[in-house]
Motif scaffolding. Structure first.
Motif, mmCIF file in Angstrom:
data_model
loop_
_atom_site.group_PDB
_atom_site.id
_atom_site.type_symbol
_atom_site.label_atom_id
_atom_site.label_comp_id
_atom_site.label_asym_id
_atom_site.label_seq_id
_atom_site.Cartn_x
_atom_site.Cartn_y
_atom_site.Cartn_z
ATOM 1 N N ASP A 234 39.447 -19.466 43.778
ATOM 2 C CA ASP A 234 38.159 -19.661 44.521
ATOM 3 C C ASP A 234 38.360 -20.926 45.131
ATOM 4 O OD1 ASP A 234 36.553 -17.323 43.778
ATOM 5 O OD2 ASP A 234 36.405 -18.322 41.717
ATOM 6 N N GLY A 235 39.448 -21.662 45.271
ATOM 7 C CA GLY A 235 39.593 -22.866 45.693
ATOM 8 C C GLY A 235 39.847 -24.112 44.903
ATOM 9 N N ALA A 236 39.820 -25.171 45.462
ATOM 10 C CA ALA A 236 40.071 -26.421 44.679
ATOM 11 C C ALA A 236 38.491 -27.182 44.254
ATOM 12 C CB ALA A 236 40.901 -27.441 45.561
ATOM 13 N N LEU A 237 38.621 -28.259 43.440
ATOM 14 C CA LEU A 237 37.402 -28.946 43.200
ATOM 15 C C LEU A 237 36.960 -29.641 44.220
ATOM 16 C CD1 LEU A 237 38.401 -30.458 39.661
ATOM 17 C CD2 LEU A 237 37.053 -28.372 40.190
ATOM 18 N N THR A 238 35.800 -29.591 44.406
ATOM 19 C CA THR A 238 35.126 -30.351 45.799
ATOM 20 C C THR A 238 35.218 -32.044 45.326
ATOM 21 O OG1 THR A 238 32.950 -30.413 44.856
ATOM 22 C CG2 THR A 238 33.514 -28.711 46.215
ATOM 23 N N ASP A 239 34.986 -32.702 46.255
ATOM 24 C CA ASP A 239 34.980 -34.274 46.044
ATOM 25 C C ASP A 239 34.207 -34.381 44.928
ATOM 26 O OD1 ASP A 239 37.199 -34.732 47.575
ATOM 27 O OD2 ASP A 239 36.024 -35.479 49.391
ATOM 28 N N GLY A 240 32.855 -34.054 45.093
ATOM 29 C CA GLY A 240 31.836 -34.170 44.178
ATOM 30 C C GLY A 240 32.208 -33.977 42.602
ATOM 31 N N GLU A 241 32.781 -32.714 42.630
ATOM 32 C CA GLU A 241 33.309 -32.246 41.363
ATOM 33 C C GLU A 241 34.443 -33.111 40.881
ATOM 34 O OE1 GLU A 241 32.277 -27.380 42.172
ATOM 35 O OE2 GLU A 241 34.213 -28.204 42.512
ATOM 36 N N LEU A 242 35.262 -33.440 41.557
ATOM 37 C CA LEU A 242 36.218 -34.306 41.154
ATOM 38 C C LEU A 242 35.887 -35.483 40.545
ATOM 39 C CD1 LEU A 242 39.084 -34.077 43.878
ATOM 40 C CD2 LEU A 242 39.485 -33.663 41.568
ATOM 41 N N VAL A 243 35.049 -36.278 41.351
ATOM 42 C CA VAL A 243 34.259 -37.341 40.805
ATOM 43 C C VAL A 243 33.600 -37.143 39.296
ATOM 44 C CG1 VAL A 243 32.332 -39.173 40.899
ATOM 45 C CG2 VAL A 243 33.771 -38.545 43.000
ATOM 46 N N SER A 244 32.744 -35.924 39.294
ATOM 47 C CA SER A 244 31.986 -35.841 38.062
ATOM 48 C C SER A 244 32.972 -35.450 36.880
ATOM 49 C CB SER A 244 30.844 -34.739 38.311
ATOM 50 O OG SER A 244 30.161 -34.711 37.385
ATOM 51 N N THR A 245 33.824 -34.589 37.208
ATOM 52 C CA THR A 245 34.777 -34.210 36.114
ATOM 53 C C THR A 245 35.438 -35.404 35.737
ATOM 54 O OG1 THR A 245 35.166 -31.931 37.244
ATOM 55 C CG2 THR A 245 36.936 -32.828 35.955
ATOM 56 N N ALA A 246 36.129 -36.426 36.565
ATOM 57 C CA ALA A 246 36.630 -37.409 36.095
ATOM 58 C C ALA A 246 35.596 -38.309 35.226
ATOM 59 C CB ALA A 246 37.218 -38.452 37.227
ATOM 60 N N TRP A 247 34.384 -38.264 35.644
ATOM 61 C CA TRP A 247 33.487 -38.996 34.895
ATOM 62 C C TRP A 247 33.195 -38.554 33.280
ATOM 63 C CZ3 TRP A 247 30.802 -42.162 32.044
ATOM 64 C CH2 TRP A 247 29.603 -41.766 31.631
ATOM 65 N N VAL A 248 33.230 -37.166 33.351
ATOM 66 C CA VAL A 248 33.065 -36.394 32.114
ATOM 67 C C VAL A 248 34.019 -36.602 31.044
ATOM 68 C CG1 VAL A 248 33.625 -34.215 32.545
ATOM 69 C CG2 VAL A 248 31.548 -34.723 30.787
ATOM 70 N N LEU A 249 35.489 -36.658 31.527
ATOM 71 C CA LEU A 249 36.775 -36.858 30.768
ATOM 72 C C LEU A 249 36.644 -38.201 30.201
ATOM 73 C CD1 LEU A 249 39.267 -34.635 33.019
ATOM 74 C CD2 LEU A 249 38.152 -33.747 30.637
ATOM 75 N N LEU A 250 36.379 -39.318 31.206
ATOM 76 C CA LEU A 250 36.708 -40.322 30.830
ATOM 77 C C LEU A 250 35.422 -40.963 29.614
ATOM 78 C CD1 LEU A 250 37.642 -43.632 31.166
ATOM 79 C CD2 LEU A 250 36.061 -43.804 32.847
ATOM 80 N N PHE A 251 34.297 -40.643 29.831
ATOM 81 C CA PHE A 251 33.269 -40.760 28.884
ATOM 82 C C PHE A 251 33.478 -40.025 27.705
ATOM 83 C CE2 PHE A 251 29.044 -39.437 27.145
ATOM 84 C CZ PHE A 251 28.419 -40.856 27.075
ATOM 85 N N ALA A 252 33.447 -38.643 27.509
ATOM 86 C CA ALA A 252 33.469 -37.785 26.439
ATOM 87 C C ALA A 252 34.942 -38.122 25.813
ATOM 88 C CB ALA A 252 33.441 -36.456 26.819
ATOM 89 N N GLY A 253 35.881 -38.599 26.549
ATOM 90 C CA GLY A 253 37.172 -38.877 25.975
ATOM 91 C C GLY A 253 37.530 -39.878 25.250
ATOM 92 N N HIS A 254 36.362 -40.675 25.129
ATOM 93 C CA HIS A 254 36.787 -42.140 24.498
ATOM 94 C C HIS A 254 35.349 -42.571 23.664
ATOM 95 C CE1 HIS A 254 34.548 -44.829 27.147
ATOM 96 N NE2 HIS A 254 34.673 -45.800 26.249
ATOM 97 N N LYS A 255 34.486 -42.453 23.909
ATOM 98 C CA LYS A 255 33.106 -42.774 23.366
ATOM 99 C C LYS A 255 33.389 -41.677 22.039
ATOM 100 C CE LYS A 255 30.645 -46.077 24.951
ATOM 101 N NZ LYS A 255 29.879 -46.997 24.549
#
Length: 421
Positions: A234-255
Motif C-alpha cells: 500500500d506504499g510507504a509511510l506518509t510524512d505525518g505518519e513518519l513523524v507520529s510513529t517516531a514520536w510514539v516509539l520515542l515516548f513509549a520506548g523510554h518512559k
C-alpha cells in the motif's frame, strides 16, 4: 457528570460509589491495589469522572480486560471520539497521534506491518552490547557509598539512550528531545499545563520533521532511517505518519521502561529472597522480569478506547461514544487468574503468557522485546556490580507518582546506596 453517568451512579450501591470515588483520589496512588480489589469485587466495569473532566468506564477484571483489549467495538481511532479527545488533550496532539497506537484496521494493520518490518527481533537483539555499554557507563558515574536517586541517574537515561540509539537520534540532541517528551507525558489539565503541553508538542513535531529530513538525505541504517524508506503493497509511510510513529516509539520506548526498571529495583530490594532467586542465572532473571511486569507494571491503564456502538460487559452497558480504559494493573492482580496475586513470586509459572503488561491482541506492544532486553541487562548488571545495594529510605517512605490516573505507575524517586559501608 453526563446524564448517562448520573444514571449509572444512582444505580450504584454505596460500596460501589465509594470504590469509584477512591479510584479518582490522589491518596490511592501510593498503593492503588486495595482500591482495584474493591472495584473488581464491587464495580468491575465502573463509570468514573477523572480529573481530566471526561467521563470514562474503567474495566478491572482479568477476563473482561482480555476481552476488551481485543474487542473491535472498542476503537483506538481517537478521531472517531474527536470531541472527547480534544477536551482531554487539545487540538495540538493530533499531529503526533497519526500512528498505529491510535488507529484501527485496516490503517492499523498497514502501519503495524511497515513498522514491524523494520523494528525486528534481530534489530533489537543487535542492541544487546550497546545496552550493556550504556548500562555500565551510567553505573560508572553513580556514587557508590552515598545516597543516589536512581531514577534520574540510571532508570531514565538508560532506556532514553537505547531508544535514541535505535532510532538514530544524535547524542547531542537527546537531552532536549527528552525534555519535550517529559512535558508531553505530564498529566495536567489546567491552562498553564495545557499551554506548556502545546508548546512542547509543537517543538517536538518540528524537531522530528527536521530529523526525518536529515535521515532521508543521509541514511544511517538506524530504525528511523529504515522507516523513511520502508513500504508495503500500500506504499510507504506518509510524512505525518513518519513523524507520529517516531514520536510514539520515542515516548513509549523510554518512559514506560524507565519506570518499570525503578519498580523492579524497589520491589527486589524489599524482597531479598526474590532477588537471590532472580540472580541465579539468565533464565531465572528472564522469568523474574515477567513476574515483575505482572506484579507492578509501569503502564497502569491502557490508552483510551471509545465504544463504536453500545457494548455490554458484565451486565454494564457502555453506551456508544463513551471512553473506556482497561486497568492492566488491576487485571494483573486478579486472584481469579493469579493465585496469591499480591505476592511477588519470581518462580510463578506461565506468567509471560498470561500477564497483560504489554496489552493483548492487535495493539500488543511492539516494543516488548526491547523492554525485556533492557530490564534483564539493567537488573542483572546492577545487582552483580552492587550486590549489597539497599534503599536509602524505609520501604514505606518511598514516594510514588501521585497524579490521579497518570500515564504511568512508578516511583517519584528511588534513593539507594549502591555499596553501603
Amino acid at each position: 457528570m453526563t446524564q448517562a453517568f448520573a444514571s449509572e451512579s444512582e444505580e450504584m450501591s454505596s460500596e460501589e460509589a465509594a470504590a469509584a470515588a477512591s479510584a479518582c483520589s490522589r491518596e490511592f496512588r501510593a498503593n492503588p491495589h486495595p482500591v482495584y480489589a474493591a472495584l473488581r469485587s464491587q464495580a468491575p466495569v465502573c463509570p468514573l469522572s477523572p480529573p481530566h473532566g471526561v467521563d470514562t468506564y474503567l474495566i478491572t477484571r482479568y477476563d473482561d480486560a482480555r476481552a476488551a483489549l481485543a474487542d473491535p467495538r472498542l476503537s483506538k481511532d481517537m478521531y472517531g471520539a474527536i470531541d472527547a479527545y480534544h477536551r482531554i488533550f487539545g487540538d495540538s496532539s493530533i499531529a503526533l497521534d497519526d500512528n498505529m497506537l491510535f488507529s484501527d484496521p485496516p490503517k492499523h494493520t498497514r502501519l503495524r506491518r511497515i513498522v514491524g518490518s523494520t523494528f525486528t527481533p534481530k534489530r533489537v537483539e543487535s542492541l544487546r552490547q550497546q545496552v550493556q555499554k550504556i548500562t555500565d557507563g551510567l553505573l560508572d558515574r553513580c556514587p557508590a557509598s552515598e545516597p543516589v536517586n536512581l531514577l534520574p541517574e540510571f532508570c531514565f537515561p538508560l532506556p532514553l539512550h537505547v531508544i535514541c540509539e535505535l532510532l538514530g537520534v544524535p547524542e547531542n540532541e537527546r537531552k532536549q528531545a527528552q525534555e519535550w517528551s517529559a512535558t508531553v507525558a505530564q498529566t495536567g489539565f489546567g491552562p498553564e499545563a495545557r499551554k506548556a503541553l502545546e508548546l512542547a508538542e509543537g517543538n517536538l513535531r518540528d524537531y522530528l520533521v527536521d530529523l526525518i529530513a536529515r535521515k532521508r538525505s543521509e541514511p544511517d541504517g538506524a530504525l528511523l532511517s529504515a522507516l523513511v524508506t520502508a513500504q508495503d503493497q500500500d506504499g510507504a509511510l506518509t510524512d505525518g505518519e513518519l513523524v507520529s510513529t517516531a514520536w510514539v516509539l520515542l515516548f513509549a520506548g523510554h518512559k514506560s521502561t524507565a519506570y518499570q526498571i525503578g519498580n523492579a529495583v524497589y520491589h527486589l530490594l524489599c524482597r531479598p529472597e526474590q532477588k537471590r532467586l532472580a540472580m541465579r542465572d539468565p533464565k531465572a532473571m528472564a522469568a523474574a522480569v515477567e513476574e515483575i511486569f505482572r506484579f507492578e507494571t509501569s503502564v497502569e491503564n491502557s490508552t483510551f478506547r471509545y465504544a463504536k456502538e453500545d457494548v455490554e460487559i458484565r451486565d454494564t452497558l457502555i453506551p456508544k461514544g463513551a471512553l473506556v480504559q482497561i486497568s492492566l494493573t488491576s487485571a494483573n492482580r486478579d486472584p481469579e487468574m493469579f493465585p496469591d496475586p499480591d505476592d511477588m513470586d519470581v518462580e510463578r509459572p506461565n506468567v509471560q503468557a498470561t500477564h497483560l503488561a504489554f496489552g493483548l491482541g492487535p495493539h500488543y506492544c511492539i516494543g516488548a522485546p526491547l523492554a525485556r532486553l533492557e530490564m534483564q541487562v539493567a537488573l542483572t548488571t546492577l545487582f552483580q556490580r552492587h550486590p549489597r545495594m539497599a534503599l536509602a529510605v524505609e520501604p514505606e517512605e518511598a514516594r510514588w507518582l501521585t497524579v490521579p490516573f497518570p500515564a504511568f505507575r512508578g516511583l517519584a524517586e528511588l534513593p539507594v546506596v549502591l555499596d553501603p559501608s
